[in-house]
Scaffold this motif. Structure first.
Motif, PDB file in Angstrom:
ATOM      1  N   ILE A 126     -11.115  -7.505   8.106  1.00 37.58           N
ATOM      2  CA  ILE A 126     -11.237  -7.768   9.469  1.00 37.58           C
ATOM      3  C   ILE A 126     -10.198  -8.514   9.941  1.00 37.58           C
ATOM      4  N   ARG A 127      -9.593  -8.384  11.130  1.00 37.71           N
ATOM      5  CA  ARG A 127      -8.674  -9.294  11.712  1.00 37.71           C
ATOM      6  C   ARG A 127      -8.906  -9.531  13.211  1.00 37.71           C
TER       7      ARG A 127
ATOM      8  N   GLU B 107      -8.991 -13.993   9.587  1.00 34.83           N
ATOM      9  CA  GLU B 107      -9.317 -12.603   9.026  1.00 34.83           C
ATOM     10  C   GLU B 107     -10.578 -13.019   8.000  1.00 34.83           C
ATOM     11  N   GLU B 108     -11.050 -11.768   7.674  1.00 34.41           N
ATOM     12  CA  GLU B 108     -12.227 -11.751   6.601  1.00 34.41           C
ATOM     13  C   GLU B 108     -11.929 -10.661   5.793  1.00 34.41           C
ATOM     14  N   LEU B 109     -12.247 -10.623   4.453  1.00 38.24           N
ATOM     15  CA  LEU B 109     -12.107  -9.680   3.257  1.00 38.24           C
ATOM     16  C   LEU B 109     -13.049  -9.689   2.245  1.00 38.24           C
TER      17      LEU B 109
ATOM     18  N   PHE C  64      -3.143 -11.155  -1.277  1.00 34.39           N
ATOM     19  CA  PHE C  64      -2.113 -10.974  -0.137  1.00 34.39           C
ATOM     20  C   PHE C  64      -1.751  -9.759  -0.113  1.00 34.39           C
ATOM     21  N   ASP C  65      -1.206  -8.974  -0.834  1.00 38.67           N
ATOM     22  CA  ASP C  65      -0.657  -7.686  -0.950  1.00 38.67           C
ATOM     23  C   ASP C  65      -1.933  -6.646  -0.397  1.00 38.67           C
ATOM     24  N   LEU C  66      -3.039  -6.861  -1.031  1.00 35.16           N
ATOM     25  CA  LEU C  66      -4.083  -5.881  -0.383  1.00 35.16           C
ATOM     26  C   LEU C  66      -4.445  -6.081   1.098  1.00 35.16           C
ATOM     27  N   LYS C  67      -4.378  -7.274   1.494  1.00 39.94           N
ATOM     28  CA  LYS C  67      -4.596  -7.432   2.952  1.00 39.94           C
ATOM     29  C   LYS C  67      -3.414  -6.760   3.858  1.00 39.94           C
TER      30      LYS C  67
ATOM     31  N   ALA D 229      -1.654  -2.761   7.622  1.00 48.47           N
ATOM     32  CA  ALA D 229      -0.974  -1.787   7.995  1.00 48.47           C
ATOM     33  C   ALA D 229      -1.685  -0.506   8.634  1.00 48.47           C
ATOM     34  N   LYS D 230      -2.948  -0.411   8.420  1.00 46.84           N
ATOM     35  CA  LYS D 230      -3.872   0.543   8.877  1.00 46.84           C
ATOM     36  C   LYS D 230      -4.440   0.295  10.377  1.00 46.84           C
TER      37      LYS D 230
END
Length: 486
Positions: free
Chosen positions: A417-418, A424-426, A446-449, A454-455
């Motif tokens: 969530i951004r 953010e939330e993850l 970090f990379d996953l976020k 990008a989506k």
């Protein structure tokens, strides 16, 4: 020209039908399939086919699912009726149309330039030779003028309402719960089901697109006593709740999800009402399941049984005590996840897919399944590859938007969530299905976020002046700003 996926689906349909009915059905199979679309207001994932709640009793929806594919990771384009349904019917994202709040049905195409270019889902089928008919709530109010050839009407609001509040009397919401009225015949969904049955018993000389919009389990959670009796209060299991759940979420998350006129879980616990609310929500689902069953029975006994696609969806999720709330209107899983079941003609297999899909995907999917030309303006993704193979490779995510630049991205495992302020939330659903542990600040992700970021939509349209939402101070300010600039 019918696309490759439609050809594959058509081959499956023809193969199944030929085995079931023999060569005598060849003329029927040469026609485009009919569409029966059933929309259920405020239905989260609490149906038996979704394993959403252990006390659920939904035999008719489960019967449909036993011959269909159930998408167990399906999400709404917005966690609110108006923008979600506008997105479904236009095939456009809220971030494209600027419809972030409620909208009058006839104002959808005046939201902005791109909304003006849209063709409603039902109109698209009518343009390609379909008879279109609807009853109840399909758009936010009922239907947009001219969007269906025939309309069976909709009773205003969500009554009938008890003369005096049963449990909850807060102004600004129709939230209440308890046994009311005395008979099913007094409920609007009773009439909608009857109307749909009559449509399916008619002789149609061309393929049809028939839509039924059922109101329950939208508040008030009031249905006749017999539906409560199906869910004895002592048997009710409560959903998971962690009082400190929101301690690690950004302040903006709390701001956009605040809905002061609704009860909180803490209040429901203190007052002893939580089980009663859950019982009422389950009773409302069992009630609407019964009348959906009447419609399915009518289809099965009709001449259209072998050539009709059935799609059933809820318009978003709903918290029934999770996250200290009884509401939709948030970007967490329980507010975005809903029921989505699609039955292909003559399908007899029970399938499930956990691939992330969105209700905005319905438009291109139904067009493809019906063998119609693609609508190039659709922003959803055709999910027929998943109907053919539920575990097919799938690069897409489910995207939910709640206000400009507030988005949730859901893939097979994670929710990201951004918010518009960059917070953010993850959540990792493999270890944290209740979204109690926000991982966004952990550098390991970090990379996953970035991958999920990008989506996010590349476009975030301004809030359209025709879109209204004033039940929350954050959104009230955005609504008033958009209206003032009109």
């Amino acid at each position: 020209m019918i696309g490759r996926k439609a050809f594959l689906l058509g081959s499956i349909f023809v193969f199944a039908a030929a085995n079931a009915f023999g060569e005598s059905t060849s003329k029927e199979l040469n026609d485009h399939p009919n569409i029966l679309m059933l929309a259920v207001d405020d239905l989260n994932s609490w149906v038996g086919a979704m394993d959403g709640h252990p006390s659920t009793k939904t035999p008719n929806i489960d019967r449909l699912a036993s011959e269909a594919i159930t998408f167990t990771n399906a999400h709404a384009p917005a966690p609110l009726c108006g923008p979600s349904r506008a997105s479904i019917m236009t095939g456009l994202l809220p971030s494209t149309t600027g419809i972030y709040g409620h909208v009058k049905d006839n104002d959808i195409r005046s939201a902005n330039r791109k909304a003006a270019q849209s063709t409603f889902l039902s109109e698209y089928f009518a343009q390609h030779g379909y008879y279109t008919a609807a009853v109840g709530k399909i758009f936010h109010q009922s239907i947009a003028d001219g969007s269906f050839e025939v309309f069976g009407g909709r009773q205003a609001q969500f009554g009938p309402y008890s003369p005096e509040p049963i449990k909850w009397d807060r102004k600004g919401t129709s939230t209440d719960w308890g046994a009311y009225p005395e008979k099913d015949q007094m409920m609007p969904d009773y009439d909608s089901a009857k109307w749909l049955v009559e449509q399916l018993q008619r002789k149609h000389d061309k393929p049809f697109f028939i839509a039924g919009g059922f109101l329950r389990p939208h508040v008030p959670w009031t249905v006749p006593q017999k539906w409560f009796d199906m869910h004895p209060i002592d048997d009710i299991e409560l959903p998971p709740y962690l009082p400190s759940d929101l301690d690690d979420v950004p302040e903006i998350a709390k701001r956009i999800s605040t809905y002061d006129m609704m009860p909180t879980t803490d209040w429901a616990i203190e007052s002893g009402e939580w089980k009663n609310i859950v019982q009422a929500y389950l009773a409302s689902i069992s009630f609407v399941d019964h009348y959906i069953g009447q419609v399915l029975d009518a289809l099965e006994s009709s001449e259209y049984a072998g050539n009709t696609i059935v799609v059933l969806w809820g318009d978003h999720g709903y918290d029934v005590g999770e996250k200290n709330r009884f509401a939709k209107m948030a970007l967490w899983e329980t507010s975005t996840k809903t029921t989505l079941i699609i039955k292909s003609p003559n399908s007899s297999s029970k399938l499930t897919s956990n691939r992330p899909v969105s209700l905005v995907d319905l438009y291109p999917t139904l067009v493809e399944m019906a063998g119609l030309p693609e609508n190039p303006f659709n922003e959803g993704h055709d999910i027929t590859p998943l109907i053919i193979n539920p575990n097919a490779e799938w690069e897409h995510v489910a995207l939910t938007t709640f206000g400009p630049n507030n988005h949730a991205v859901k893939n097979d495992r994670y929710r990201y969530i951004r918010y518009e302020d960059g917070s953010e939330e993850l959540y990792d659903h493999s270890t944290d299905p209740n979204e109690w542990n926000n991982l966004a600040s952990n550098p390991f992700y970090f990379d996953l976020k970035n991958e999920l970021k990008a989506k996010l939509p590349k476009e975030n349209a301004e809030w359209s002046p025709v879109s209204q939402y004033k039940s929350n101070e954050y959104f009230k300010a955005l609504t008033e700003k958009a209206t003032a600039s009109e």
